[in-house]
Design a protein around this motif. Sequence first.
Motif, PDB file in Angstrom:
ATOM      1  N   SER A  49       0.859  -1.285   0.182  1.00  0.00           N
ATOM      2  CA  SER A  49      -0.082  -0.368   0.064  1.00  0.00           C
ATOM      3  C   SER A  49       0.940   1.514  -0.074  1.00  0.00           C
ATOM      4  O   SER A  49       0.301   2.654  -0.324  1.00  0.00           O
ATOM      5  N   SER A  50       1.903   1.310  -0.079  1.00  0.00           N
ATOM      6  CA  SER A  50       3.296   2.422   0.224  1.00  0.00           C
ATOM      7  C   SER A  50       3.531   3.055  -1.098  1.00  0.00           C
ATOM      8  O   SER A  50       4.091   2.082  -1.810  1.00  0.00           O
ATOM      9  N   ALA A  51       3.384   4.110  -1.337  1.00  0.00           N
ATOM     10  CA  ALA A  51       3.567   4.693  -3.197  1.00  0.00           C
ATOM     11  C   ALA A  51       5.865   4.335  -2.713  1.00  0.00           C
ATOM     12  O   ALA A  51       6.054   4.542  -3.838  1.00  0.00           O
ATOM     13  N   GLU A  52       6.482   4.532  -1.885  1.00  0.00           N
ATOM     14  CA  GLU A  52       7.484   4.860  -1.244  1.00  0.00           C
ATOM     15  C   GLU A  52       7.754   3.050  -2.274  1.00  0.00           C
ATOM     16  O   GLU A  52       9.447   3.566  -2.895  1.00  0.00           O
ATOM     17  N   VAL A  53       7.433   2.064  -2.305  1.00  0.00           N
ATOM     18  CA  VAL A  53       7.788   0.969  -2.630  1.00  0.00           C
ATOM     19  C   VAL A  53       7.462   0.775  -3.693  1.00  0.00           C
ATOM     20  O   VAL A  53       6.355   0.308  -4.371  1.00  0.00           O
ATOM     21  N   ARG A  54       8.722   0.274  -4.015  1.00  0.00           N
ATOM     22  CA  ARG A  54       8.961  -0.695  -5.677  1.00  0.00           C
ATOM     23  C   ARG A  54       9.171  -2.242  -5.459  1.00  0.00           C
ATOM     24  O   ARG A  54       8.932  -2.067  -6.651  1.00  0.00           O
ATOM     25  N   VAL A  55       9.417  -2.759  -5.119  1.00  0.00           N
ATOM     26  CA  VAL A  55      10.394  -3.614  -4.658  1.00  0.00           C
ATOM     27  C   VAL A  55       9.727  -4.095  -3.615  1.00  0.00           C
ATOM     28  O   VAL A  55       9.605  -3.908  -2.080  1.00  0.00           O
ATOM     29  N   MET A  56       9.884  -5.787  -3.336  1.00  0.00           N
ATOM     30  CA  MET A  56       9.396  -6.143  -1.744  1.00  0.00           C
ATOM     31  C   MET A  56      11.145  -7.330  -2.161  1.00  0.00           C
ATOM     32  O   MET A  56      10.882  -7.975  -3.018  1.00  0.00           O
ATOM     33  N   VAL A  57      10.812  -7.373  -0.685  1.00  0.00           N
ATOM     34  CA  VAL A  57      12.229  -8.239  -0.470  1.00  0.00           C
ATOM     35  C   VAL A  57      11.522  -9.624   0.909  1.00  0.00           C
ATOM     36  O   VAL A  57      11.755  -9.080   2.019  1.00  0.00           O
ATOM     37  N   ILE A  58      11.192 -11.028   0.669  1.00  0.00           N
ATOM     38  CA  ILE A  58      11.391 -11.530   1.600  1.00  0.00           C
ATOM     39  C   ILE A  58      12.178 -12.555   2.398  1.00  0.00           C
ATOM     40  O   ILE A  58      12.663 -13.224   1.429  1.00  0.00           O
ATOM     41  N   THR A  59      12.884 -12.425   3.330  1.00  0.00           N
ATOM     42  CA  THR A  59      13.683 -13.834   3.458  1.00  0.00           C
ATOM     43  C   THR A  59      12.900 -13.773   5.226  1.00  0.00           C
ATOM     44  O   THR A  59      12.505 -13.949   5.308  1.00  0.00           O
ATOM     45  N   GLY A  60      14.482 -14.662   5.610  1.00  0.00           N
ATOM     46  CA  GLY A  60      15.032 -15.168   6.692  1.00  0.00           C
ATOM     47  C   GLY A  60      15.972 -15.342   7.281  1.00  0.00           C
ATOM     48  O   GLY A  60      16.835 -14.726   6.979  1.00  0.00           O
ATOM     49  N   ALA A  61      15.377 -14.576   8.620  1.00  0.00           N
ATOM     50  CA  ALA A  61      16.692 -14.407   9.511  1.00  0.00           C
ATOM     51  C   ALA A  61      17.722 -15.522  10.349  1.00  0.00           C
ATOM     52  O   ALA A  61      17.377 -16.729  10.012  1.00  0.00           O
ATOM     53  N   GLY A  62      19.198 -15.177  10.209  1.00  0.00           N
ATOM     54  CA  GLY A  62      20.027 -15.979  10.649  1.00  0.00           C
ATOM     55  C   GLY A  62      19.806 -17.505   9.369  1.00  0.00           C
ATOM     56  O   GLY A  62      20.280 -17.074   8.671  1.00  0.00           O
ATOM     57  N   ARG A  63      20.043 -18.884  10.491  1.00  0.00           N
ATOM     58  CA  ARG A  63      20.896 -19.990   8.370  1.00  0.00           C
ATOM     59  C   ARG A  63      19.509 -20.601   8.672  1.00  0.00           C
ATOM     60  O   ARG A  63      19.565 -21.179   7.343  1.00  0.00           O
ATOM     61  N   GLY A  64      17.876 -20.316   8.041  1.00  0.00           N
ATOM     62  CA  GLY A  64      16.991 -20.646   7.501  1.00  0.00           C
ATOM     63  C   GLY A  64      15.902 -19.863   6.945  1.00  0.00           C
ATOM     64  O   GLY A  64      15.870 -18.400   7.408  1.00  0.00           O
ATOM     65  N   PHE A  65      15.666 -20.390   6.113  1.00  0.00           N
ATOM     66  CA  PHE A  65      14.365 -19.233   5.498  1.00  0.00           C
ATOM     67  C   PHE A  65      13.143 -18.995   6.095  1.00  0.00           C
ATOM     68  O   PHE A  65      12.526 -18.491   6.646  1.00  0.00           O
ATOM     69  N   GLY A  66      13.119 -20.222   6.143  1.00  0.00           N
ATOM     70  CA  GLY A  66      11.338 -20.961   7.202  1.00  0.00           C
ATOM     71  C   GLY A  66      10.858 -22.361   6.629  1.00  0.00           C
ATOM     72  O   GLY A  66      10.669 -22.436   5.584  1.00  0.00           O
ATOM     73  N   THR A  67      10.907 -22.951   7.722  1.00  0.00           N
ATOM     74  CA  THR A  67      10.034 -23.750   8.399  1.00  0.00           C
ATOM     75  C   THR A  67       8.937 -24.547   8.340  1.00  0.00           C
ATOM     76  O   THR A  67       8.445 -25.387   8.332  1.00  0.00           O
ATOM     77  N   GLY A  68       8.120 -23.602   7.990  1.00  0.00           N
ATOM     78  CA  GLY A  68       6.920 -23.705   8.396  1.00  0.00           C
ATOM     79  C   GLY A  68       5.817 -23.714   9.196  1.00  0.00           C
ATOM     80  O   GLY A  68       6.814 -23.124  10.523  1.00  0.00           O
ATOM     81  N   ALA A  69       5.323 -24.754  10.015  1.00  0.00           N
ATOM     82  CA  ALA A  69       4.590 -24.453  10.845  1.00  0.00           C
ATOM     83  C   ALA A  69       5.281 -25.169  12.434  1.00  0.00           C
ATOM     84  O   ALA A  69       6.205 -26.155  11.913  1.00  0.00           O
ATOM     85  N   ASP A  70       5.613 -24.244  13.507  1.00  0.00           N
ATOM     86  CA  ASP A  70       5.713 -24.676  14.162  1.00  0.00           C
ATOM     87  C   ASP A  70       5.520 -26.085  14.654  1.00  0.00           C
ATOM     88  O   ASP A  70       4.332 -26.131  14.856  1.00  0.00           O
ATOM     89  N   VAL A  71       6.636 -27.159  14.792  1.00  0.00           N
ATOM     90  CA  VAL A  71       5.754 -27.994  15.159  1.00  0.00           C
ATOM     91  C   VAL A  71       5.237 -28.722  16.698  1.00  0.00           C
ATOM     92  O   VAL A  71       4.066 -29.569  17.294  1.00  0.00           O
ATOM     93  N   GLU A  72       6.056 -27.924  17.451  1.00  0.00           N
ATOM     94  CA  GLU A  72       5.552 -27.622  18.969  1.00  0.00           C
ATOM     95  C   GLU A  72       3.982 -27.076  18.938  1.00  0.00           C
ATOM     96  O   GLU A  72       3.265 -27.784  20.003  1.00  0.00           O
ATOM     97  N   VAL A  73       4.192 -26.553  18.050  1.00  0.00           N
ATOM     98  CA  VAL A  73       2.611 -25.805  18.156  1.00  0.00           C
ATOM     99  C   VAL A  73       0.873 -26.771  17.678  1.00  0.00           C
ATOM    100  O   VAL A  73       0.354 -26.894  18.214  1.00  0.00           O
ATOM    101  N   MET A  74       2.061 -27.449  16.801  1.00  0.00           N
ATOM    102  CA  MET A  74       1.029 -28.842  16.411  1.00  0.00           C
ATOM    103  C   MET A  74       0.758 -29.382  17.285  1.00  0.00           C
ATOM    104  O   MET A  74      -0.314 -30.213  17.393  1.00  0.00           O
ATOM    105  N   SER A  75       2.318 -30.040  18.150  1.00  0.00           N
ATOM    106  CA  SER A  75       1.759 -31.409  18.745  1.00  0.00           C
ATOM    107  C   SER A  75       0.454 -30.462  20.165  1.00  0.00           C
ATOM    108  O   SER A  75      -0.631 -31.500  20.717  1.00  0.00           O
ATOM    109  N   ASP A  76       0.877 -29.372  20.375  1.00  0.00           N
ATOM    110  CA  ASP A  76      -0.030 -29.249  21.514  1.00  0.00           C
ATOM    111  C   ASP A  76      -1.614 -28.809  20.971  1.00  0.00           C
ATOM    112  O   ASP A  76      -2.621 -29.446  21.701  1.00  0.00           O
ATOM    113  N   LEU A  77      -1.580 -28.731  19.740  1.00  0.00           N
ATOM    114  CA  LEU A  77      -3.153 -28.252  18.851  1.00  0.00           C
ATOM    115  C   LEU A  77      -3.556 -29.562  19.746  1.00  0.00           C
ATOM    116  O   LEU A  77      -5.255 -30.267  19.610  1.00  0.00           O
ATOM    117  N   LEU A  78      -2.843 -30.612  18.771  1.00  0.00           N
ATOM    118  CA  LEU A  78      -3.487 -32.044  18.292  1.00  0.00           C
ATOM    119  C   LEU A  78      -3.564 -33.259  19.885  1.00  0.00           C
ATOM    120  O   LEU A  78      -4.967 -33.619  20.271  1.00  0.00           O
TER     121      LEU A  78
END
Length: 267
Positions: A49-78
């Motif tokens: 929504s910003s007129a200032e932004v012409r490009v977006m970059v999505i990345t991850g902090a540290g050594r991973g991009f992203g591993t999806g759902a946190d399995v500990e959270v899934m285990s708790d819900l289950l």
Amino acid sequence: MSVTEMADSVLSRVEDGVAWITLNRPDRLNAFAGDMRDRLHDAIDRAASSAEVRVMVITGAGRGFGTGADVEVMSDLLGRGDDATFERLVQSGMWVIRRLRSVEQPVIAAVNGPAAGAGAALALACDFRVASARASIGLTFNRIGLHPDWGATYTLPRLVGPGRAAELVLTGRMVDAEEAARIGLFERVVPADQFEEAVRALAAELAAKPPMALRFAKQSLGASLHADLDAMLNAERERQMACFRSADAKEGITAFNEKRTPVFRGE
């Protein structure tokens, strides 16, 4: 996880026309938990929504991009039989992908490390992927008995074809950067020590281009997946005429004749 920790789970900043959106749970390889999905949606929405932004970059902090759902959270819900909360999480992922696919700016997935499950699907939903040589990617959902989501069954076959998509989804295997580039999952692979510099250079290159021309080109490429040739020819004509009438086209043609670098202002 504390409120403060979740507040920092998605970082966003804008520099020189580039919105940098970073998944920020490096101790969990940026696995999604709490309201992290909603925070990602809001970061994408603000940038879009910003007129200032012409490009977006999505990345991850540290050594991973992203591993999806946190399995500990899934285990708790289950364990609690909490179907309702799990469905809300799935819907939050849907909202992220819908917003991401609707933005007008080019979106780069800077895949710095492992991208698995919903993390892989997030990368696939971006316009293209630049990866570190240390990166890997996999639709690993069935490793924990789940079905692909975050739009993976839509984006993956369009990138690699139905047969390859079936093999990747049904095996759930992780694919290294070299193979991912070979089969069309990654568009560029960069040595790890050059990765950040390469992403910055590419983002700056796109941010310097005429926004209307990029926006229309992105719309046309997306529509081409569903439209016939005549529809695309008519869309090209309409968008080409709009570009021709723009100040940026005048600047681009003038700069070419004057043998200088054009300065596009999005007008």
